[in-house]
Design a protein around this motif. Structure first.
Motif, PDB file in Angstrom:
ATOM      1  N   GLU A 193     -30.087   3.829  43.745  1.00 29.80           N
ATOM      2  CA  GLU A 193     -29.766   2.482  43.245  1.00 29.80           C
ATOM      3  C   GLU A 193     -29.672   2.460  41.721  1.00 29.80           C
ATOM      4  N   HIS A 194     -30.671   3.026  41.061  1.00 31.37           N
ATOM      5  CA  HIS A 194     -30.693   2.957  39.597  1.00 31.37           C
ATOM      6  C   HIS A 194     -29.637   3.867  38.972  1.00 31.37           C
ATOM      7  N   ILE A 195     -29.327   4.991  39.621  1.00 33.95           N
ATOM      8  CA  ILE A 195     -28.215   5.821  39.135  1.00 33.95           C
ATOM      9  C   ILE A 195     -26.930   5.007  39.174  1.00 33.95           C
ATOM     10  N   GLU A 196     -26.701   4.298  40.271  1.00 38.12           N
ATOM     11  CA  GLU A 196     -25.474   3.506  40.386  1.00 38.12           C
ATOM     12  C   GLU A 196     -25.442   2.377  39.348  1.00 38.12           C
ATOM     13  N   GLU A 197     -26.603   1.782  39.080  1.00 43.02           N
ATOM     14  CA  GLU A 197     -26.673   0.728  38.058  1.00 43.02           C
ATOM     15  C   GLU A 197     -26.342   1.303  36.671  1.00 43.02           C
ATOM     16  N   ILE A 198     -26.818   2.506  36.393  1.00 40.84           N
ATOM     17  CA  ILE A 198     -26.516   3.142  35.104  1.00 40.84           C
ATOM     18  C   ILE A 198     -25.031   3.477  35.027  1.00 40.84           C
ATOM     19  N   LEU A 199     -24.476   3.987  36.138  1.00 40.72           N
ATOM     20  CA  LEU A 199     -23.040   4.289  36.165  1.00 40.72           C
ATOM     21  C   LEU A 199     -22.209   3.028  35.911  1.00 40.72           C
ATOM     22  N   PHE A 200     -22.656   1.905  36.444  1.00 43.95           N
ATOM     23  CA  PHE A 200     -21.980   0.628  36.203  1.00 43.95           C
ATOM     24  C   PHE A 200     -21.976   0.310  34.712  1.00 43.95           C
ATOM     25  N   LEU A 201     -23.116   0.514  34.060  1.00 40.52           N
ATOM     26  CA  LEU A 201     -23.211   0.248  32.621  1.00 40.52           C
ATOM     27  C   LEU A 201     -22.401   1.244  31.797  1.00 40.52           C
ATOM     28  N   LEU A 202     -22.190   2.448  32.341  1.00 39.91           N
ATOM     29  CA  LEU A 202     -21.445   3.472  31.613  1.00 39.91           C
ATOM     30  C   LEU A 202     -19.934   3.377  31.812  1.00 39.91           C
ATOM     31  N   GLU A 203     -19.490   2.439  32.636  1.00 44.15           N
ATOM     32  CA  GLU A 203     -18.048   2.203  32.741  1.00 44.15           C
ATOM     33  C   GLU A 203     -17.530   1.650  31.417  1.00 44.15           C
ATOM     34  N   THR A 204     -16.353   2.092  31.012  1.00 44.94           N
ATOM     35  CA  THR A 204     -15.813   1.722  29.701  1.00 44.94           C
ATOM     36  C   THR A 204     -15.787   0.206  29.491  1.00 44.94           C
ATOM     37  N   SER A 205     -15.454  -0.530  30.543  1.00 47.90           N
ATOM     38  CA  SER A 205     -15.354  -1.995  30.412  1.00 47.90           C
ATOM     39  C   SER A 205     -16.690  -2.660  30.150  1.00 47.90           C
ATOM     40  N   HIS A 206     -17.789  -1.937  30.355  1.00 44.12           N
ATOM     41  CA  HIS A 206     -19.114  -2.520  30.129  1.00 44.12           C
ATOM     42  C   HIS A 206     -19.771  -1.997  28.859  1.00 44.12           C
ATOM     43  N   TRP A 207     -19.092  -1.136  28.116  1.00 47.08           N
ATOM     44  CA  TRP A 207     -19.621  -0.656  26.840  1.00 47.08           C
ATOM     45  C   TRP A 207     -19.677  -1.815  25.835  1.00 47.08           C
ATOM     46  N   PRO A 208     -20.494  -1.656  24.805  1.00 48.28           N
ATOM     47  CA  PRO A 208     -20.422  -2.603  23.692  1.00 48.28           C
ATOM     48  C   PRO A 208     -19.005  -2.610  23.101  1.00 48.28           C
ATOM     49  N   VAL A 209     -18.573  -3.761  22.599  1.00 47.55           N
ATOM     50  CA  VAL A 209     -17.195  -3.921  22.112  1.00 47.55           C
ATOM     51  C   VAL A 209     -16.844  -2.875  21.069  1.00 47.55           C
ATOM     52  N   VAL A 210     -17.766  -2.577  20.165  1.00 50.00           N
ATOM     53  CA  VAL A 210     -17.465  -1.642  19.087  1.00 50.00           C
ATOM     54  C   VAL A 210     -17.138  -0.252  19.633  1.00 50.00           C
ATOM     55  N   LEU A 211     -17.787   0.135  20.750  1.00 53.82           N
ATOM     56  CA  LEU A 211     -17.483   1.436  21.353  1.00 53.82           C
ATOM     57  C   LEU A 211     -16.171   1.397  22.118  1.00 53.82           C
ATOM     58  N   GLN A 212     -15.880   0.266  22.742  1.00 52.31           N
ATOM     59  CA  GLN A 212     -14.589   0.148  23.444  1.00 52.31           C
ATOM     60  C   GLN A 212     -13.416   0.276  22.466  1.00 52.31           C
ATOM     61  N   GLN A 213     -13.591  -0.272  21.276  1.00 48.70           N
ATOM     62  CA  GLN A 213     -12.517  -0.229  20.276  1.00 48.70           C
ATOM     63  C   GLN A 213     -12.364   1.153  19.654  1.00 48.70           C
ATOM     64  N   GLN A 214     -13.482   1.906  19.547  1.00 54.54           N
ATOM     65  CA  GLN A 214     -13.471   3.253  18.960  1.00 54.54           C
ATOM     66  C   GLN A 214     -12.742   3.262  17.611  1.00 54.54           C
ATOM     67  N   ALA A 215     -13.187   2.354  16.755  1.00 55.41           N
ATOM     68  CA  ALA A 215     -12.508   2.167  15.466  1.00 55.41           C
ATOM     69  C   ALA A 215     -12.778   3.308  14.499  1.00 55.41           C
ATOM     70  N   THR A 216     -13.862   4.048  14.693  1.00 54.65           N
ATOM     71  CA  THR A 216     -14.209   5.129  13.764  1.00 54.65           C
ATOM     72  C   THR A 216     -14.336   6.437  14.529  1.00 54.65           C
ATOM     73  N   PRO A 217     -14.245   7.577  13.819  1.00 58.88           N
ATOM     74  CA  PRO A 217     -14.451   8.868  14.490  1.00 58.88           C
ATOM     75  C   PRO A 217     -15.816   8.968  15.171  1.00 58.88           C
ATOM     76  N   ASP A 218     -16.843   8.376  14.533  1.00 57.75           N
ATOM     77  CA  ASP A 218     -18.173   8.395  15.137  1.00 57.75           C
ATOM     78  C   ASP A 218     -18.178   7.680  16.487  1.00 57.75           C
ATOM     79  N   ASP A 219     -17.521   6.510  16.538  1.00 55.00           N
ATOM     80  CA  ASP A 219     -17.462   5.756  17.788  1.00 55.00           C
ATOM     81  C   ASP A 219     -16.710   6.539  18.858  1.00 55.00           C
ATOM     82  N   ALA A 220     -15.646   7.208  18.484  1.00 53.85           N
ATOM     83  CA  ALA A 220     -14.871   8.010  19.434  1.00 53.85           C
ATOM     84  C   ALA A 220     -15.713   9.163  19.980  1.00 53.85           C
ATOM     85  N   GLU A 221     -16.514   9.756  19.096  1.00 55.80           N
ATOM     86  CA  GLU A 221     -17.390  10.857  19.528  1.00 55.80           C
ATOM     87  C   GLU A 221     -18.451  10.355  20.495  1.00 55.80           C
TER      88      GLU A 221
END
Length: 439
Positions: free
Chosen positions: A79-107
């Motif tokens: 159950e908790h693995i699946e919950e973590i996988l849900f959070l690790l889906e790109t659409s659930h990332w913080p906005v700044v990571l979804q945008q990947q505006a900097t090389p650090d964010d892309a990494e």
């Protein structure tokens, strides 16, 4: 139909002897270290904003002891693995990571994708383990069933039941049910499977229509499937032997999920993004490695464990065990005491004890104290922690002696203590007559 002549269901004594051949190397120290550190980091993040309702629910679960049952822990991890996988889906990332505006964010985004792949692999391994183990139990039971229409009826009953269970899950998912609700239903269904096996053993409930067809089914098989999962039945030996390392992994995956949930909600407020993701990567790597190792180990143990054994085997094991030793469970945070009243000095108090789960480097505190008639206490044997110990001493005072086993320092692991205590009175030499002495 395999013969059951001369066979009896496995006993707890047999499993204790069998599991002695399968010691599990304790989880890496990184499990407890990272669990503690990741919880501390989550608490630091919570200082930025108070916890949401979902976070409070998860905090409460993280503070509770993991379930005692092996299979319930497996479902909890899944159950908790699946919950973590849900959070690790790109659409659930913080906005700044979804945008990947900097090389650090892309990494960082690349790291998160890698972690998702790793956890998906762990989830598949766990799902395969559960499916294979369930099939093995059922197929082994069916090996001893009459190979005629009775076996066919029971197989059809199982297939129909499994289809109905899957339909329940599908209906919940289609109605928008949460992951938590789905796994609550899956565990409920798992308990229903247990009840069905038990009902097959007693020929009641869901199998009542098959009662008249069960003539010819070996009674030893019915006894096995009715009693195998009792709380103090044979499988309790497995829970006490292998439960503690699994409990630590359950606690770890809950802490990881809590950390990700809290981090995503406060990602913009934190100033240690790279360090947070690096720490998450380390925690998931350790958890996945250790959990997959545990699953493979348990798969090997299950694959080689019989359900029925010869009566001679169980008789020999029971004789070996009937040496006046007792077994007691000492809950986490508690102590267990044995009091002895000694009426004569020069008596001997002796003890012999060990922990059932000593194979995984557990210990328990032990001390001996004396209380006189005035209620004054004297420490006879200072507190020390042991996996096992034997000892004795000669009493120089009459009164009450107390042997104390202490598990108060344990957070959630109970200890199963096997012990024997004796109070041996002093040997009194017979008084010889004068004639006997002179003779």
């Amino acid at each position: 139909m395999a013969s059951t002549d001369g066979l009896v269901p496995i006993t707890r004594s047999f499993l204790a002897s069998y599991y002695d051949k399968y010691p599990f190397a304790p989880p890496s120290d990184d499990v407890s270290r990272l669990s503690s550190e990741i919880r501390s980091m989550a608490n630091d993040l919570l200082k930025h904003l108070p916890p949401t309702q979902d976070e409070r629910l998860l905090l409460d679960e993280a503070d509770r002891q993991p379930p005692h049952k092996i299979d319930e822990n497996m479902w909890k991890n899944r159950e908790h693995i699946e919950e973590i996988l849900f959070l690790l889906e790109t659409s659930h990332w913080p906005v700044v990571l979804q945008q990947q505006a900097t090389p650090d964010d892309a990494e960082l985004a690349t790291v998160l994708r890698h972690l998702k792949d790793k956890l998906q692999n762990t989830s598949k391994i766990l799902e395969f383990f559960q499916s294979k183990n369930s099939d093995r139990v059922f197929n082994t039971v069916m090996t001893y069933m009459p190979q005629d229409f009775r076996g066919t009826l029971i197989r059809q009953q199982r297939e129909r039941s499994e289809r109905n269970k899957q339909a329940e899950v599908d209906a919940l998912v289609n109605s928008g049910g949460s992951i938590r609700a789905r796994y609550a239903l899956l565990w409920k269904q798992q308990m229903e499977r247990r009840r069905q096996l038990s009902q097959l053993g007693s020929a009641t409930g869901v199998y009542k229509t098959l009662v008249k067809y069960l003539v010819g089914v070996p009674q030893v098989l019915l006894d096995f499937i009715r009693k195998i999962n009792d709380d103090e039945g044979p499988m309790e030996e497995q829970r006490q032997r292998y439960g503690p390392p699994l409990y630590s992994l359950t606690a770890m995956v809950i802490s990881i999920r809590l950390f990700v949930l809290v981090l995503w909600g406060r990602f913009d407020a934190g100033n240690l993004k790279r360090q947070h993701i690096a720490f998450l990567e380390q925690a998931i790597d350790v958890y996945s490695t250790e959990f997959e190792r545990f699953i493979k180990f348990m798969g090997d143990v299950f694959a080689n464990s019989p359900f029925l054994i010869s009566a001679d085997t169980t008789g020999a094991l029971e004789m070996r065990k009937s040496d006046e030793h007792k077994e007691i469970s000492v809950p986490a945070g508690k102590t267990y005491e044995v009091s002895l009243t000694v009426d004569s000095i020069n008596s001997y108090i002796a003890w012999d004890f060990s922990l059932v789960q000593g194979k995984i480097n557990m210990d328990i505190g032990f001390s001996v104290e004396f209380t006189n008639s005035s209620g004054e206490k004297v420490l006879i044997l200072p507190y020390q922690r042991f996996e096992s110990d034997q000892g004795n001493f000669c009493t120089c005072m009459v009164g009450n002696y107390k042997l104390i086993w202490d598990n108060s320092y344990s957070t959630f692991f109970k200890k199963v203590l096997r012990y024997k205590v004796d109070c041996i009175p002093p040997v009194v030499e017979p008084v010889q007559s004068v004639t006997e002495v002179e003779g």
